[in-house]
Design a protein around this motif. Structure first.
Motif, PDB file in Angstrom:
ATOM      1  N   PHE A  80       0.798  -1.222   0.000  1.00 10.70           N
ATOM      2  CA  PHE A  80       0.000   0.000   0.000  1.00 10.70           C
ATOM      3  C   PHE A  80       0.833   1.276   0.000  1.00 10.70           C
ATOM      4  N   ARG A  81       2.138   1.167   0.107  1.00  7.93           N
ATOM      5  CA  ARG A  81       2.993   2.360   0.210  1.00  7.93           C
ATOM      6  C   ARG A  81       2.898   3.256  -1.017  1.00  7.93           C
ATOM      7  N   ASP A  82       2.947   2.687  -2.186  1.00 12.14           N
ATOM      8  CA  ASP A  82       2.927   3.479  -3.420  1.00 12.14           C
ATOM      9  C   ASP A  82       1.581   3.397  -4.132  1.00 12.14           C
ATOM     10  N   TRP A  83       0.565   3.056  -3.395  1.00 10.52           N
ATOM     11  CA  TRP A  83      -0.761   2.885  -3.944  1.00 10.52           C
ATOM     12  C   TRP A  83      -1.345   4.246  -4.315  1.00 10.52           C
ATOM     13  N   VAL A  84      -1.789   4.378  -5.540  1.00 13.89           N
ATOM     14  CA  VAL A  84      -2.374   5.637  -6.007  1.00 13.89           C
ATOM     15  C   VAL A  84      -3.897   5.482  -6.013  1.00 13.89           C
ATOM     16  N   ALA A 128     -10.289  12.070  -4.584  1.00 14.36           N
ATOM     17  CA  ALA A 128     -11.194  12.237  -3.447  1.00 14.36           C
ATOM     18  C   ALA A 128     -10.949  11.173  -2.384  1.00 14.36           C
ATOM     19  N   MET A 129     -10.661   9.962  -2.803  1.00 12.04           N
ATOM     20  CA  MET A 129     -10.391   8.890  -1.843  1.00 12.04           C
ATOM     21  C   MET A 129      -9.083   9.150  -1.109  1.00 12.04           C
ATOM     22  N   GLU A 130      -8.105   9.697  -1.794  1.00  9.04           N
ATOM     23  CA  GLU A 130      -6.827  10.035  -1.155  1.00  9.04           C
ATOM     24  C   GLU A 130      -7.018  11.134  -0.115  1.00  9.04           C
ATOM     25  N   LYS A 131      -7.843  12.133  -0.433  1.00  5.41           N
ATOM     26  CA  LYS A 131      -8.125  13.202   0.533  1.00  5.41           C
ATOM     27  C   LYS A 131      -8.814  12.644   1.767  1.00  5.41           C
ATOM     28  N   VAL A 132      -9.765  11.755   1.565  1.00  3.76           N
ATOM     29  CA  VAL A 132     -10.448  11.125   2.696  1.00  3.76           C
ATOM     30  C   VAL A 132      -9.445  10.313   3.513  1.00  3.76           C
ATOM     31  N   ARG A 133      -8.585   9.562   2.841  1.00  2.80           N
ATOM     32  CA  ARG A 133      -7.581   8.759   3.546  1.00  2.80           C
ATOM     33  C   ARG A 133      -6.684   9.638   4.412  1.00  2.80           C
TER      34      ARG A 133
END
Length: 64
Positions: free
Chosen positions: A14-18, A22-27
Motif C-alpha cells: 500500500f505504500r505506493d498505492w495511487v 477524493a479517496m486520497e483526501k479522505v484517507r
C-alpha cells in the motif's frame, strides 16, 4: 485487512498505492482519527460491490 487495518498504512503493497483524488483526501483526513484505518478499510470494502467510480463520488460528496 479488516482484522489488521494498520496494514493499510504500513504494508508494503500500500505504500505506493495511487487512489483517486477524493479517496486520497479522505484517507489523509482519516489518518488523524483514532479509528481512521478501520473507516478507510470500510470505504475500500465498498469498491468490489459498488465500483471505484461510485466510491470516489461518495468520498467527494463527503468532502463537499
Amino acid at each position: 485487512m479488516a482484522r489488521k487495518p494498520g496494514a493499510l498504512r504500513n504494508g508494503a503493497p500500500f505504500r505506493d498505492w495511487v487512489l483517486p483524488a477524493a479517496m486520497e483526501k479522505v484517507r489523509k483526513r482519516l489518518k488523524t482519527v483514532d479509528d481512521g484505518d478501520r473507516q478507510m478499510v470500510t470505504i475500500l470494502g465498498c469498491v468490489p460491490g459498488d465500483g471505484i467510480t461510485a466510491v470516489e463520488a461518495a468520498c467527494q460528496e463527503a468532502l463537499d
